[in-house]
Design a protein around this motif. Structure first.
Motif, PDB file in Angstrom:
ATOM      1  N   ASP A 120      -3.246  -5.435  -4.157  1.00  0.00           N
ATOM      2  CA  ASP A 120      -3.954  -6.651  -3.732  1.00  0.00           C
ATOM      3  C   ASP A 120      -3.226  -7.912  -4.174  1.00  0.00           C
TER       4      ASP A 120
ATOM      5  N   ARG B 155      -4.525  -0.363  -7.121  1.00  0.00           N
ATOM      6  CA  ARG B 155      -5.268  -1.267  -6.233  1.00  0.00           C
ATOM      7  C   ARG B 155      -5.070  -2.722  -6.649  1.00  0.00           C
TER       8      ARG B 155
ATOM      9  N   ASN C 228      -0.424   6.284  10.242  1.00  0.00           N
ATOM     10  CA  ASN C 228      -1.870   6.137  10.265  1.00  0.00           C
ATOM     11  C   ASN C 228      -2.308   5.205   9.136  1.00  0.00           C
ATOM     12  N   VAL C 229      -2.797   4.029   9.496  1.00  0.00           N
ATOM     13  CA  VAL C 229      -3.238   3.073   8.489  1.00  0.00           C
ATOM     14  C   VAL C 229      -4.638   3.465   8.018  1.00  0.00           C
ATOM     15  N   LYS C 230      -4.744   3.766   6.748  1.00  0.00           N
ATOM     16  CA  LYS C 230      -6.019   4.208   6.186  1.00  0.00           C
ATOM     17  C   LYS C 230      -6.877   3.014   5.789  1.00  0.00           C
ATOM     18  N   SER C 231      -8.172   3.244   5.731  1.00  0.00           N
ATOM     19  CA  SER C 231      -9.081   2.204   5.263  1.00  0.00           C
ATOM     20  C   SER C 231      -8.909   2.016   3.763  1.00  0.00           C
ATOM     21  N   ARG C 232      -9.414   0.920   3.275  1.00  0.00           N
ATOM     22  CA  ARG C 232      -9.353   0.657   1.840  1.00  0.00           C
ATOM     23  C   ARG C 232     -10.045   1.766   1.060  1.00  0.00           C
ATOM     24  N   GLN C 233     -11.164   2.223   1.562  1.00  0.00           N
ATOM     25  CA  GLN C 233     -11.909   3.283   0.887  1.00  0.00           C
ATOM     26  C   GLN C 233     -11.106   4.585   0.872  1.00  0.00           C
ATOM     27  N   GLN C 234     -10.443   4.887   1.990  1.00  0.00           N
ATOM     28  CA  GLN C 234      -9.631   6.102   2.042  1.00  0.00           C
ATOM     29  C   GLN C 234      -8.449   6.019   1.072  1.00  0.00           C
ATOM     30  N   GLU C 235      -7.816   4.848   1.009  1.00  0.00           N
ATOM     31  CA  GLU C 235      -6.714   4.672   0.076  1.00  0.00           C
ATOM     32  C   GLU C 235      -7.172   4.876  -1.360  1.00  0.00           C
ATOM     33  N   ASP C 236      -8.268   4.229  -1.727  1.00  0.00           N
ATOM     34  CA  ASP C 236      -8.765   4.337  -3.095  1.00  0.00           C
ATOM     35  C   ASP C 236      -9.105   5.782  -3.448  1.00  0.00           C
TER      36      ASP C 236
ATOM     37  N   ARG D 163       0.833  -1.214   0.000  1.00  0.00           N
ATOM     38  CA  ARG D 163       0.000   0.000   0.000  1.00  0.00           C
ATOM     39  C   ARG D 163       0.865   1.260   0.000  1.00  0.00           C
TER      40      ARG D 163
END
Length: 331
Positions: free
Chosen positions: A315, A311, A287-295, A144
């Protein structure tokens, strides 16, 4: 690089053969003969690089080589055979000073095909006997973080500096690194003791492994950035180097000039490192972001198509990263 008094450091030498030479495995310059010629490395083979390393090792200091695992492994799951320049001298193929022999008529996707034998279970194009001459350690980073960083180097404006004008998921390198790791472990070149974890591996990670005197040493980039002093000290202990806190500081003209020279072949990829002065703990844990935040972040920076490619590549490589992460140094 701050320990030039005791070490000779070499930065990514095998990329010359991987990308540009007659034994090239990489597909990036397959249709760009002009680019290969202009690189200055179009005649570089894996053997000429090992010869260079041998010359540098004759200076009396140990070699410290930082390189990419995927430079040793054919991409996209293609079968490996020993690089012609490293093959034993038989049947006209070897290191007797003659030209590297490659079947041009067997080129696949513009990449030469080797006319040599494979070694059983060896995923690399380097003979096992040669691999045994080195003490291996592994540096990993969560996809990521690494994949968007690499993608950024293949689009404007950085692409004009790097010369990489398209993103190739095959250059992520996680699968290749895991295959090298498992091969070294299975042949007794590393393990079973895991550096920084106070014990041996428990044998639950696959087939029966051989035993060596070399600790498994894996450094995770996030751990390094959180606790650089402790991680570097543990790394030095694992690989037999003397730790000095001054290794983490390079804020002087001599160090900066040395770094610029070492990195100049890969312009654009190391600008942050070149412009840095030290390695200090970051002020807060990442700060580990959520998948939605990353996208959402990737779409904003790189557009819909870029975000989708990032993405997919992230993955595809998380599983291999997490496998290697279980062996990471702990302090």
């Amino acid at each position: 690089m701050t320990r030039r008094d005791t070490l000779t450091c070499v930065h990514e030498p095998f990329g010359d053969a991987f990308y540009y030479g007659p034994e090239r495995l990489g597909e990036r310059y397959k249709d760009n003969e002009k680019g290969r010629e202009e690189s200055g490395f179009s005649e570089s083979t894996y053997q000429t690089i090992f010869e260079r390393l041998e010359r540098e090792s004759n200076e009396g200091k140990p070699l410290f080589i930082k390189d990419m695992g995927y430079y040793f492994v054919p991409p996209n799951g293609k079968p490996a055979a020993i690089a012609p320049s490293l093959a034993r001298v038989e049947k006209g193929v070897g290191t007797d000073g003659s030209s590297v022999r490659i079947h041009d008529k067997d080129k696949q996707d513009g990449v030469p095909s080797y006319n040599t034998e494979a070694e059983p279970n060896n995923p690399t194009i380097i003979p096992e006997a040669t691999l045994k001459q080195f003490h291996f350690a592994f540096l990993i980073r969560h996809p990521r973080s690494s994949i968007p960083s690499f993608y950024r180097c293949t689009i404007p404006p950085l692409d004009k500096m790097t010369g990489f004008y398209n993103f190739m998921p095959s250059e992520a390198g996680y699968t290749e690194l895991r295959r090298i790791f498992d091969y070294l472990w299975s042949t007794g070149q590393i393990g079973p003791k895991v550096a920084g974890q106070g014990g041996n591996t428990n044998g639950s990670h696959g087939e029966k492994r051989c035993t060596s005197n070399v600790d498994i040493c894996v450094v995770d980039a996030d751990d390094l950035l959180d606790k650089p002093g402790g991680i570097i000290e543990a790394f030095c202990k694992a690989v037999g180097l003397q730790y000095d806190p001054e290794m983490l500081n390079w804020d002087n003209e001599a160090n900066h000039l040395h770094a610029k020279k070492a990195f100049e072949k890969w312009t654009g990829f190391h600008e942050d490192a070149i412009n840095s002065t030290s390695l200090k703990p970051r002020g807060h844990e990442k700060n580990v972001k959520s998948r939605q935040q990353e996208d959402a972040e990737w779409r904003e920076k790189y557009g819909e198509e870029g975000a989708k490619l990032i993405r997919e590549t992230v993955d595809a490589n998380v599983k291999d990263y997490e496998y290697l992460k279980q062996f990471a140094l702990k302090i």
